[in-house]
Write a protein that holds these residues in place. Structure first.
Motif, PDB file in Angstrom:
ATOM      1  N   TYR A 176       0.828  -1.195   0.000  1.00 15.46           N
ATOM      2  CA  TYR A 176       0.000   0.000   0.000  1.00 15.46           C
ATOM      3  C   TYR A 176       0.864   1.247   0.000  1.00 15.46           C
ATOM      4  O   TYR A 176       0.505   2.258  -0.603  1.00 15.46           O
ATOM      5  N   GLU A 177       1.972   1.144   0.728  1.00 17.65           N
ATOM      6  CA  GLU A 177       2.810   2.334   0.846  1.00 17.65           C
ATOM      7  C   GLU A 177       3.503   2.659  -0.479  1.00 17.65           C
ATOM      8  O   GLU A 177       3.924   3.798  -0.697  1.00 17.65           O
ATOM      9  N   GLU A 178       3.559   1.691  -1.389  1.00 16.60           N
ATOM     10  CA  GLU A 178       4.168   1.928  -2.695  1.00 16.60           C
ATOM     11  C   GLU A 178       3.114   2.176  -3.788  1.00 16.60           C
ATOM     12  O   GLU A 178       3.314   3.005  -4.654  1.00 16.60           O
ATOM     13  N   LEU A 179       2.055   1.469  -3.714  1.00 15.24           N
ATOM     14  CA  LEU A 179       1.014   1.584  -4.763  1.00 15.24           C
ATOM     15  C   LEU A 179      -0.351   1.468  -4.119  1.00 15.24           C
ATOM     16  O   LEU A 179      -0.667   0.448  -3.505  1.00 15.24           O
ATOM     17  N   LYS A 180      -1.082   2.527  -4.224  1.00 18.67           N
ATOM     18  CA  LYS A 180      -2.399   2.516  -3.579  1.00 18.67           C
ATOM     19  C   LYS A 180      -3.505   2.108  -4.559  1.00 18.67           C
ATOM     20  O   LYS A 180      -4.536   1.583  -4.139  1.00 18.67           O
ATOM     21  N   THR A 181      -3.346   2.334  -5.818  1.00 16.68           N
ATOM     22  CA  THR A 181      -4.391   1.971  -6.792  1.00 16.68           C
ATOM     23  C   THR A 181      -3.785   1.841  -8.178  1.00 16.68           C
ATOM     24  O   THR A 181      -2.752   2.474  -8.471  1.00 16.68           O
ATOM     25  N   PHE A 182      -4.360   1.039  -8.980  1.00 17.39           N
ATOM     26  CA  PHE A 182      -4.041   0.939 -10.406  1.00 17.39           C
ATOM     27  C   PHE A 182      -5.266   0.351 -11.125  1.00 17.39           C
ATOM     28  O   PHE A 182      -6.205  -0.159 -10.510  1.00 17.39           O
ATOM     29  N   HIS A 183      -5.261   0.407 -12.434  1.00 16.24           N
ATOM     30  CA  HIS A 183      -6.400  -0.134 -13.218  1.00 16.24           C
ATOM     31  C   HIS A 183      -5.888  -0.774 -14.503  1.00 16.24           C
ATOM     32  O   HIS A 183      -4.774  -0.469 -14.951  1.00 16.24           O
ATOM     33  N   PHE A 184      -6.730  -1.583 -15.069  1.00 13.95           N
ATOM     34  CA  PHE A 184      -6.433  -2.256 -16.339  1.00 13.95           C
ATOM     35  C   PHE A 184      -7.770  -2.591 -17.032  1.00 13.95           C
ATOM     36  O   PHE A 184      -8.843  -2.491 -16.427  1.00 13.95           O
ATOM     37  N   LYS A 185      -7.668  -2.975 -18.263  1.00 12.68           N
ATOM     38  CA  LYS A 185      -8.867  -3.288 -19.052  1.00 12.68           C
ATOM     39  C   LYS A 185      -8.916  -4.774 -19.369  1.00 12.68           C
ATOM     40  O   LYS A 185      -7.891  -5.383 -19.675  1.00 12.68           O
ATOM     41  N   VAL A 186     -10.160  -5.286 -19.311  1.00 15.51           N
ATOM     42  CA  VAL A 186     -10.411  -6.699 -19.659  1.00 15.51           C
ATOM     43  C   VAL A 186     -11.451  -6.717 -20.789  1.00 15.51           C
ATOM     44  O   VAL A 186     -12.450  -5.983 -20.730  1.00 15.51           O
ATOM     45  N   GLN A 187     -11.175  -7.520 -21.748  1.00 21.05           N
ATOM     46  CA  GLN A 187     -12.127  -7.684 -22.867  1.00 21.05           C
ATOM     47  C   GLN A 187     -12.745  -9.081 -22.804  1.00 21.05           C
ATOM     48  O   GLN A 187     -12.017 -10.070 -22.676  1.00 21.05           O
ATOM     49  N   ALA A 188     -14.097  -9.101 -22.873  1.00 16.41           N
ATOM     50  CA  ALA A 188     -14.830 -10.373 -22.946  1.00 16.41           C
ATOM     51  C   ALA A 188     -15.270 -10.588 -24.391  1.00 16.41           C
ATOM     52  O   ALA A 188     -15.885  -9.699 -24.996  1.00 16.41           O
ATOM     53  N   THR A 189     -14.978 -11.741 -24.937  1.00 12.57           N
ATOM     54  CA  THR A 189     -15.312 -12.071 -26.339  1.00 12.57           C
ATOM     55  C   THR A 189     -16.153 -13.341 -26.352  1.00 12.57           C
ATOM     56  O   THR A 189     -15.760 -14.354 -25.764  1.00 12.57           O
TER      57      THR A 189
END
Length: 792
Positions: free
Chosen positions: A584-597
């Motif tokens: 947590y002290e290094e990275l509190k949040t991130f995001h990525f994308k997922v594709q459903a096919t």
């Protein structure tokens, strides 16, 4: 008196004949052959009785009941040749019916007696007749008629008639026989035994056939008897007169022209017998010739073709018509018997009954228009003659249809399923309507009831195609029960209904959908590698392979690629698995994308952004408190969910600031939002109540004197669509006039949705050019004209 053997023709006497009583008689004999029709011929048989010497002589005079008028006495000693009495015969003749007193003859003169001798001789006249017909005038010696003399009465059936009397002289004793011949006068007309004579002749009698006629009887004799016959003028017969010398005259009827009973059944003739007197007398006989029928005429129908109509399902016994055939023949030759003929494939006896004697045709069986629209019946009229004659005719029975059959619907070439992307006009099935009734009763109409995206198109007469009429959507309706109703035009009309079930098959027209977008996940720091953070799921309105989704990470930038390397997604299960342990002290949040096919052809896809929020753990020593900002969607986290850990002391104070219209933040103390340790959420967070929280925390250690540190935490609540719009109607009119114009205001409707404004996420590449269109925002307004024009 006689009999005849019918086979041999022998004429046999039935009695012994006496010439003195009957000198002749006649009878008729008919000979008939055994042909068909039989022919006959007649003959008259005259029987003449021949005299035999079978009677002893009879002394007429002197007449005595005992054999003599008186007895003569002769001496006992008289010798042979002694004169006993003198017998002399004298003959006179007179006509019958002469007046009384008429002189027969001068007896005195004939006896050579003078008047004086006549008186002295004691002349007497004796006879055996009563009354005595003659007497003598003793003064003149004339023999005269004393009674009426009728020759036919005295001497019936004899040609010669004479009366014998005796004249007796007593001084000298003598006896004289006197014969008085009674001459006939024509005082009788010929006569027949009856007034009418009947002759039966077959109409098939040949020309020249003879029939003996009755003989006329005339008591007169000689020239005064019947001498000839005469027949009245006619077209068929002549007379043949036959004479046997001094005997009677007879006549035969001779056929001159062929007979036809059908033209003239009875011929009336008059036979006249004429005698030979100077003033001929006549006698008549009515002859009735009955022309006997032979079967020479066939029956004749009144019509060669009979036509009649019958309603189908007519009751048994319903009369249809009566055949009429006439036969000009008579008797059994004219009696007609009616029958059906030609009992072939269609036996009329199954449906109809024919009265053999009257010719009436009635319904016998069930009449069904659908089986036979008409019946052609062959009929025969036959007489009872020998051999029988017959005639033939036709009866056409037209069956009138009754609307007793409902239309029948048959469906063929039906598709088991129709693709939802089928084009309008695609044929789904073939529909055929049949109605066994005829005429108007067999005309049908067909339609679909209910609202379905299909229609019927008439191909030819009663043949229809079931076509797709509107676009299909399996996800909206996957099955249609199509009710087809066929109605005929009979009165009353009949109808039938059938149901065609059409299944709409799936095509891949729906992409997978994630339940939430974006997806925000909370992961505790220091979670072990390989931890399943979340299981992705999608919904796809399609079926089977079209609804089966595969998952994979997609990247739009290198940073996204770097963040995506921290996790992996199982392509089949959708499990998001950590590839690192987070700090947590290094990275509190991130995001990525997922594709459903999905697995359809062509495949459809859907993307989702996954936000990962690292939850802090108390894994570091106490230090100056830092101000943190936590953003989470309301109403998440749930009650008792951990929001943030604040390191430092045992007690702290909490405040919250909310924006309002007066100022940006409003400060208020919240009690019970966090637990006593100040780190767990104790109540639901609702965006519609608070859009943000500002929390001031104070950490105190346990030293003496205690030391403290302060920090602020700003919590921003992100809205989710958890409130339905609320509709409020005001100024509602209680009633509206029926002539209210279009556009008249009826009520004011306001709609309030407590959720926040719509948010459109726009992604812009870094280093984009100035003036480049980032995104086009569009909006739709259901109004028209200026009311629908948008202004940004």
């Amino acid at each position: 008196m006689v009999n005849i053997n019918s086979e041999t023709g022998d004429i046999i006497s039935l009695q012994s004949f006496n010439y003195e009583e009957l000198k002749m008689f006649q009878f008729k004999v008919q000979a008939t052959d055994s042909g068909v029709p039989p022919l006959s011929s007649n003959v008259t048989v005259n029987v003449l009785i021949l005299d035999e010497n079978d009677n002893n002589p009879t002394i007429l005079a002197p007449y005595s009941e005992h054999g003599s008028v008186n007895s003569e006495s002769i001496p006992y000693s008289a010798e042979a040749g002694y004169f006993v009495a003198k017998i002399r015969a004298i003959s006179y003749s007179i006509f019958e019916e002469v007046d009384k007193g008429a002189a027969v003859g001068n007896l005195a003169k004939d006896l050579n007696l003078s008047v004086q001798q006549l008186q002295s001789s004691g002349l007497q006249i004796t006879s055996g007749y009563k009354p005595p017909y003659f007497d003598i005038n003793l003064e003149s010696g004339v023999l005269f008629v004393s009674e009426r003399i009728d020759r036919e009465e005295l001497c019936p059936n004899t040609v010669k008639c004479s009366l014998n009397i005796e004249a007796i002289l007593s001084n000298p004793r003598s006896l004289h026989r006197i014969e008085v011949v009674i001459n006939d006068i024509n005082d009788n007309a010929p006569s027949f035994q009856g007034d009418i004579s009947t002759i039966d002749m077959y109409e098939s009698s040949y020309v020249g056939e003879r029939h003996p006629l009755p003989i006329a009887h005339d008591p007169d004799v000689g020239a005064n008897s019947v001498k000839t016959y005469k027949l009245n003028a006619n077209d068929y017969f002549s007379l043949d007169i036959q004479s046997t010398g001094d005997q009677s005259v007879s006549a035969e009827l001779v056929l001159q022209k062929a007979l036809d009973r059908e033209k003239q059944a009875v011929i009336e003739l008059t036979l006249t017998a004429i005698d030979g007197g100077k003033s001929p007398k006549t006698g008549t006989l009515q002859i009735q010739v009955n022309v006997l029928d032979v079967n020479d005429n066939s029956p004749v129908f009144s019509k060669s073709l009979y036509k009649v109509q019958v309603i189908e399902n007519a009751n048994i016994g319903t009369p249809l018509l009566t055949l009429t055939a006439s036969d000009l023949d008579d008797g059994i030759n004219g009696q007609v018997v009616y029958t059906f003929t030609e009992r072939g494939r269609l036996n009329p006896d199954d449906k109809f009954s024919l009265n053999n004697n009257t010719g009436e045709i009635t319904v016998r069986g069930n009449i069904d228009y659908e089986e036979n629209q008409a019946f052609e019946i062959r009929v025969q009229a036959r007489d009872r003659g020998t051999p029988p004659r017959s005639a033939h005719g036709k009866v056409l029975v037209e069956v009138i249809d009754v609307n007793d059959n409902a239309p029948e619907i048959s469906v063929s070439s039906i598709m088991s399923s129709v693709k939802e992307d089928a084009e309008i006009g695609t044929a789904v099935a073939m529909v055929t309507i049949t109605d066994q009734d005829g005429g108007k009763n067999g005309l049908t109409n067909c339609k679909i009831t209910g609202s379905v995206p299909f229609k019927l198109k008439s191909n030819y007469k009663n043949y229809y195609s079931l076509l797709v009429d509107r676009l299909l959507d399996r996800e909206t309706v996957s099955r249609y029960d199509i009710y087809i109703v066929a109605t005929d035009e009979g009165t009353p009309s009949l109808s039938s209904t059938t149901v065609i079930t059409i299944h709409v098959s799936d095509v891949n027209d729906n992409p997978p959908k994630f339940p939430n977008s974006p997806i925000t996940l909370y992961v505790k720091e220091n979670s072990p590698i390989g931890t399943t953070i979340h299981k992705l799921t999608t919904t796809d309105l399609d079926l089977n392979e079209n609804a089966k989704s595969m998952y994979h990470l997609i990247s739009s930038s290198s940073k996204t690629m770097q963040m995506a390397s921290m996790v992996t997604v199982n392509s089949e299960t959708g499990d998001i698995v950590s590839l690192h342990s987070f700090n947590y002290e290094e990275l509190k949040t991130f995001h990525f994308k997922v594709q459903a096919t999905d697995s359809g052809v062509p495949p459809l896809t859907s993307n989702v952004t996954v936000n990962i929020l690292i939850l802090d753990e108390n894994d570091n020593t106490s230090d100056t408190l830092k101000s943190d900002v936590v953003v989470f969607p309301a109403p998440f986290p749930p009650v008792d969910g951990e929001l943030i850990s604040i390191n430092g002391g045992d007690t702290f104070t909490k405040t919250q600031t909310l924006p309002n219209k007066e100022k940006l933040y409003k400060r208020m103390w919240l009690s019970g939002l966090f637990d006593k340790n100040g780190k767990d959420v104790k109540a639901n967070v609702d965006y519609e109540e608070y859009t943000a929280f500002e929390i001031r925390a104070e950490a105190n250690d346990k030293a003496q004197p205690p030391m403290s540190a302060h920090c602020k935490v700003l919590v921003e609540v992100i809205d989710v669509n958890d409130n339905a719009p609320a509709i409020t109607v005001t100024s509602l009119l209680s009633s509206v006039k029926e002539d209210a114009g279009v556009g008249t205001a009826i009520a004011l409707v306001s709609v309030l949705d407590r959720d926040g404004e719509s948010v459109v996420n726009v992604y812009v590449k870094e280093n984009s050019k100035v003036g480049e269109i980032i995104k086009r925002v569009t909006a739709h307004d259901a109004d028209t004209d200026r009311n629908s024009q948008m202004r940004n």
